[in-house]
Scaffold this motif. Structure first.
Motif, PDB file in Angstrom:
ATOM      1  N   MET A   1       0.814  -1.121  -0.177  1.00 33.33           N
ATOM      2  CA  MET A   1       0.041  -0.121   0.026  1.00 33.33           C
ATOM      3  C   MET A   1       0.937   1.162  -0.141  1.00 33.33           C
ATOM      4  O   MET A   1       1.701   1.468   0.898  1.00 33.33           O
ATOM      5  CB  MET A   1      -1.052  -0.054   1.179  1.00 33.33           C
ATOM      6  N   LYS A   2       0.644   2.154  -0.961  1.00 28.81           N
ATOM      7  CA  LYS A   2       1.258   3.348  -0.952  1.00 28.81           C
ATOM      8  C   LYS A   2       0.573   4.457  -0.107  1.00 28.81           C
ATOM      9  O   LYS A   2      -0.662   4.641  -0.500  1.00 28.81           O
ATOM     10  CB  LYS A   2       1.588   3.831  -2.307  1.00 28.81           C
ATOM     11  N   ILE A   3       0.996   4.999   1.012  1.00 28.47           N
ATOM     12  CA  ILE A   3       0.460   6.177   1.713  1.00 28.47           C
ATOM     13  C   ILE A   3       0.860   7.289   1.373  1.00 28.47           C
ATOM     14  O   ILE A   3       2.089   7.615   1.275  1.00 28.47           O
ATOM     15  CB  ILE A   3       0.890   5.949   3.165  1.00 28.47           C
ATOM     16  N   ASN A   4      -0.206   8.134   0.430  1.00 28.64           N
ATOM     17  CA  ASN A   4       0.253   9.338  -0.086  1.00 28.64           C
ATOM     18  C   ASN A   4       0.456  10.407   1.100  1.00 28.64           C
ATOM     19  O   ASN A   4       1.091  11.563   0.918  1.00 28.64           O
ATOM     20  CB  ASN A   4      -0.951   9.635  -1.052  1.00 28.64           C
ATOM     21  N   ARG A   5      -0.552  10.256   1.830  1.00 32.69           N
ATOM     22  CA  ARG A   5      -0.615  11.525   3.032  1.00 32.69           C
ATOM     23  C   ARG A   5      -1.290  11.022   4.152  1.00 32.69           C
ATOM     24  O   ARG A   5      -2.344  10.174   4.038  1.00 32.69           O
ATOM     25  CB  ARG A   5      -1.550  12.991   2.332  1.00 32.69           C
ATOM     26  N   ARG A   6      -0.825  11.544   5.228  1.00 33.67           N
ATOM     27  CA  ARG A   6      -1.345  10.875   6.686  1.00 33.67           C
ATOM     28  C   ARG A   6      -1.489  11.914   7.642  1.00 33.67           C
ATOM     29  O   ARG A   6      -0.648  12.567   7.833  1.00 33.67           O
ATOM     30  CB  ARG A   6      -0.343   9.715   7.120  1.00 33.67           C
ATOM     31  N   ASP A   7      -2.729  12.249   8.016  1.00 35.11           N
ATOM     32  CA  ASP A   7      -3.161  13.333   8.729  1.00 35.11           C
ATOM     33  C   ASP A   7      -4.317  13.161   9.840  1.00 35.11           C
ATOM     34  O   ASP A   7      -5.364  13.198   9.495  1.00 35.11           O
ATOM     35  CB  ASP A   7      -3.770  14.577   7.883  1.00 35.11           C
ATOM     36  N   LEU A   8      -3.893  12.577  10.706  1.00 32.46           N
ATOM     37  CA  LEU A   8      -4.569  11.940  11.676  1.00 32.46           C
ATOM     38  C   LEU A   8      -4.094  11.825  13.092  1.00 32.46           C
ATOM     39  O   LEU A   8      -3.107  12.029  13.455  1.00 32.46           O
ATOM     40  CB  LEU A   8      -5.070  10.330  11.473  1.00 32.46           C
ATOM     41  N   VAL A   9      -5.056  11.762  14.017  1.00 32.44           N
ATOM     42  CA  VAL A   9      -4.521  11.737  15.528  1.00 32.44           C
ATOM     43  C   VAL A   9      -5.019  10.466  16.102  1.00 32.44           C
ATOM     44  O   VAL A   9      -5.843  10.090  15.956  1.00 32.44           O
ATOM     45  CB  VAL A   9      -5.397  12.707  16.521  1.00 32.44           C
ATOM     46  N   PRO A  10      -3.939   9.489  16.664  1.00 36.89           N
ATOM     47  CA  PRO A  10      -4.222   8.292  17.126  1.00 36.89           C
ATOM     48  C   PRO A  10      -5.532   8.375  18.191  1.00 36.89           C
ATOM     49  O   PRO A  10      -5.184   9.361  19.007  1.00 36.89           O
ATOM     50  CB  PRO A  10      -2.950   7.923  17.721  1.00 36.89           C
ATOM     51  N   GLY A  11      -6.388   7.660  18.044  1.00 35.20           N
ATOM     52  CA  GLY A  11      -7.357   7.697  19.262  1.00 35.20           C
ATOM     53  C   GLY A  11      -8.137   8.813  18.798  1.00 35.20           C
ATOM     54  O   GLY A  11      -9.098   9.184  19.650  1.00 35.20           O
ATOM     55  N   GLY A  12      -8.131   9.432  17.787  1.00 35.04           N
ATOM     56  CA  GLY A  12      -9.081  10.541  17.567  1.00 35.04           C
ATOM     57  C   GLY A  12      -9.323  10.546  15.980  1.00 35.04           C
ATOM     58  O   GLY A  12      -9.409   9.513  15.414  1.00 35.04           O
ATOM     59  N   PRO A  13      -9.896  11.887  15.333  1.00 37.27           N
ATOM     60  CA  PRO A  13     -10.122  11.681  13.917  1.00 37.27           C
ATOM     61  C   PRO A  13      -8.925  12.148  13.152  1.00 37.27           C
ATOM     62  O   PRO A  13      -7.625  12.342  13.511  1.00 37.27           O
ATOM     63  CB  PRO A  13     -11.055  12.990  14.035  1.00 37.27           C
ATOM     64  N   GLY A  14      -9.311  11.956  11.842  1.00 39.09           N
ATOM     65  CA  GLY A  14      -8.251  12.284  10.781  1.00 39.09           C
ATOM     66  C   GLY A  14      -8.580  11.579   9.355  1.00 39.09           C
ATOM     67  O   GLY A  14      -9.628  10.678   9.304  1.00 39.09           O
TER      68      GLY A  14
ATOM     69  N   VAL B   1      -6.626   9.704   5.891  1.00 38.79           N
ATOM     70  CA  VAL B   1      -5.398   9.091   5.005  1.00 38.79           C
ATOM     71  C   VAL B   1      -5.782   8.968   3.608  1.00 38.79           C
ATOM     72  O   VAL B   1      -6.669   8.395   3.162  1.00 38.79           O
ATOM     73  CB  VAL B   1      -4.689   7.703   5.674  1.00 38.79           C
ATOM     74  N   LYS B   2      -4.954   9.452   2.780  1.00 39.43           N
ATOM     75  CA  LYS B   2      -4.834   9.301   1.413  1.00 39.43           C
ATOM     76  C   LYS B   2      -3.773   8.138   1.004  1.00 39.43           C
ATOM     77  O   LYS B   2      -2.781   8.236   1.281  1.00 39.43           O
ATOM     78  CB  LYS B   2      -4.565  10.599   0.720  1.00 39.43           C
ATOM     79  N   MET B   3      -4.285   7.233   0.244  1.00 41.09           N
ATOM     80  CA  MET B   3      -3.786   6.034  -0.049  1.00 41.09           C
ATOM     81  C   MET B   3      -4.069   5.462  -1.437  1.00 41.09           C
ATOM     82  O   MET B   3      -5.159   5.536  -2.004  1.00 41.09           O
ATOM     83  CB  MET B   3      -3.759   4.985   0.904  1.00 41.09           C
ATOM     84  N   THR B   4      -2.978   4.607  -1.927  1.00 38.11           N
ATOM     85  CA  THR B   4      -3.253   4.001  -3.161  1.00 38.11           C
ATOM     86  C   THR B   4      -2.963   2.354  -2.983  1.00 38.11           C
ATOM     87  O   THR B   4      -1.701   2.003  -2.642  1.00 38.11           O
ATOM     88  CB  THR B   4      -2.382   4.454  -4.189  1.00 38.11           C
ATOM     89  N   PRO B   5      -4.064   1.467  -3.169  1.00 36.88           N
ATOM     90  CA  PRO B   5      -3.827   0.198  -3.245  1.00 36.88           C
ATOM     91  C   PRO B   5      -2.818  -0.415  -4.432  1.00 36.88           C
ATOM     92  O   PRO B   5      -3.123   0.093  -5.558  1.00 36.88           O
ATOM     93  CB  PRO B   5      -4.996  -0.564  -3.225  1.00 36.88           C
ATOM     94  N   VAL B   6      -1.889  -1.141  -4.081  1.00 38.24           N
ATOM     95  CA  VAL B   6      -1.056  -1.418  -5.295  1.00 38.24           C
ATOM     96  C   VAL B   6      -1.037  -3.201  -5.521  1.00 38.24           C
ATOM     97  O   VAL B   6      -0.614  -3.349  -6.511  1.00 38.24           O
ATOM     98  CB  VAL B   6       0.619  -1.144  -5.056  1.00 38.24           C
ATOM     99  N   ASP B   7      -1.552  -3.890  -4.485  1.00 32.32           N
ATOM    100  CA  ASP B   7      -1.762  -5.333  -5.002  1.00 32.32           C
ATOM    101  C   ASP B   7      -2.975  -5.711  -4.153  1.00 32.32           C
ATOM    102  O   ASP B   7      -3.749  -5.121  -3.573  1.00 32.32           O
ATOM    103  CB  ASP B   7      -0.469  -5.961  -4.554  1.00 32.32           C
ATOM    104  N   ALA B   8      -3.363  -7.031  -4.763  1.00 31.80           N
ATOM    105  CA  ALA B   8      -4.777  -7.653  -4.155  1.00 31.80           C
ATOM    106  C   ALA B   8      -4.665  -7.562  -2.452  1.00 31.80           C
ATOM    107  O   ALA B   8      -5.772  -7.526  -1.983  1.00 31.80           O
ATOM    108  CB  ALA B   8      -4.952  -9.049  -4.622  1.00 31.80           C
ATOM    109  N   ASP B   9      -3.701  -7.667  -1.905  1.00 31.41           N
ATOM    110  CA  ASP B   9      -3.569  -7.759  -0.282  1.00 31.41           C
ATOM    111  C   ASP B   9      -3.942  -6.362   0.303  1.00 31.41           C
ATOM    112  O   ASP B   9      -4.676  -6.471   1.235  1.00 31.41           O
ATOM    113  CB  ASP B   9      -2.089  -8.255   0.009  1.00 31.41           C
ATOM    114  N   ASP B  10      -3.643  -5.327  -0.555  1.00 38.85           N
ATOM    115  CA  ASP B  10      -3.872  -4.124   0.102  1.00 38.85           C
ATOM    116  C   ASP B  10      -5.584  -3.761  -0.110  1.00 38.85           C
ATOM    117  O   ASP B  10      -5.992  -3.168   0.888  1.00 38.85           O
ATOM    118  CB  ASP B  10      -3.326  -3.042  -0.985  1.00 38.85           C
TER     119      ASP B  10
END
Length: 377
Positions: A1-14, A16-25
């Motif tokens: 999985m390619k993570i393009n952008r991550r903007d989150l608070v653990p245990g809170g809101p946010g 993530v922009k991501m791109t799946p690159v294989d079937a597992d993703d």
């Protein structure tokens, strides 16, 4: 999985922009997206336009964000279908209108959550681990039938199925037996070359009852030398033979149990799941008071701080019932906090299917709890 952008608070809101690159993703995304999350992606929608001749239908590419109400995973087509109501102002689609987004390989999307709990973060971190990939290629075969399977981090996929009619070895048909067998082996060799990439897998297993695996292995190596097939010649030490009871897919469990295979993939997720499940069944047989399964029994065992190892399937976290999901997330966190280990099994692996038959949750205990027998499951 390619993570393009991550903007989150653990245990809170946010988000993530991501791109799946294989079937597992896609399987990871299926486990990551929950009812009530928002997903934004570029999509195509048919819209009606007023023209001088009447109304014309036109397909328009646009960006939509929907609040998730249902999610479907199409393993064969490698696509996720996410249905929900649009929440993004758009000239073509009203707020509140239903739409189905399709998430495919190499297509970026944004996932927003009100709560990035520990389980969601665990799945995200696993998905973005660059070292993880398909760990094992398996040829499960018997005369006239073969399956080529790829065992990945969280998914076992069938890449090819080869079936050939082979006449009996004895009697008048014996002349056609060797010809048919060679034809079968040739079809299987072509599928092997197409689907088994030694740059990705750690080893390839050829498994069968009887001597079919040995015959195909010999054919594979002879043809590799004759045709100078470099991927096979250079990796022949990574091709392992295993005895199984059949060439059908349910025999994959026998392959994963084989010591010579386990040694080559021992640090992979699939191998860890097999090993832990075996430890659980051994404990259930030899010291049954130190093993339990079922939500109620595991819950009571944990209340008494007895859980040493928790086994749980990812299926339980896909529950649309939010309080139920929270209950299992809290159980996982609490077991870890009390010094226990947790193994989250993929329901798309043979070991995950086995655990699902035992309610999807089980535990190996630190000390015996014979009184669990008296508690109704």
């Amino acid at each position: 999985m390619k993570i393009n952008r991550r903007d989150l608070v653990p245990g809170g809101p946010g988000s993530v922009k991501m791109t799946p690159v294989d079937a597992d993703d896609l399987w990871f995304v299926y486990n990551l997206i929950a009812h009530g999350d928002s997903v934004m992606a570029v999509t195509v929608r048919k819209v009606l336009r007023e023209t001088s001749t009447g109304r014309d239908a036109e397909r328009v590419k646009l960006k939509l964000e929907i609040k998730v109400e249902a999610i479907e995973y199409d393993k064969v087509g490698s696509v996720l279908r996410i249905r929900g109501k649009n929440v993004l102002e758009n000239e073509y689609v009203k707020i509140g209108a239903f739409h189905t987004l399709e998430i495919e390989l190499h297509r970026p999307f944004v996932l927003r959550k009100e709560l990035w709990d520990s389980l969601a973060l665990h799945v995200l971190n696993q998905a973005s681990d660059p070292a993880a990939s398909a760990d094992l290629a398996v040829v499960l075969m018997q005369e006239g039938l073969a399956h080529i399977l790829l065992v990945g981090r969280s998914l076992t996929t069938t890449r090819a199925k080869i079936e050939t009619s082979i006449p009996r070895k004895h009697g008048p048909a014996i002349a056609g037996y060797q010809t048919a067998l060679n034809k079968f082996f040739e079809h299987l060799l072509q599928a092997f070359l197409k689907h088994v990439d030694f740059n990705v897998v750690r080893c390839a297993v050829i498994a069968s009852p009887g001597f079919t695996k040995d015959q195909f292995h010999r054919h594979l190596l002879l043809e590799a030398e004759r045709r100078q097939l470099r991927p096979i010649i250079e990796n022949k030490s990574r091709i392992v033979l295993v005895h199984t009871s059949s060439g059908y897919k349910h025999s994959l469990k026998e392959v994963l149990d084989a010591p010579n295979v386990m040694n080559m993939i021992k640090d992979t997720k699939a191998a860890q799941e097999v090993r832990v499940l075996k430890d659980f069944f051994d404990m259930l047989s030899n010291d049954p008071d130190r093993a339990c399964y079922g939500p109620k029994h595991v819950e009571v065992a944990h209340e008494r701080l007895a859980v040493q190892t928790l086994l749980i399937t990812d299926e339980l976290f896909r529950n649309a019932d939010i309080p139920m999901r929270k209950k299992y997330v809290n159980l996982v966190n609490s077991v870890k906090d009390s010094g226990g280990t947790v193994h989250i099994f993929s329901s798309m692996h043979a070991s995950g299917e086995q655990l699902a038959q035992l309610t999807g949750v089980a535990a190996i205990l630190r000390f015996p709890l014979p009184e669990l027998e008296d508690i109704e499951m």
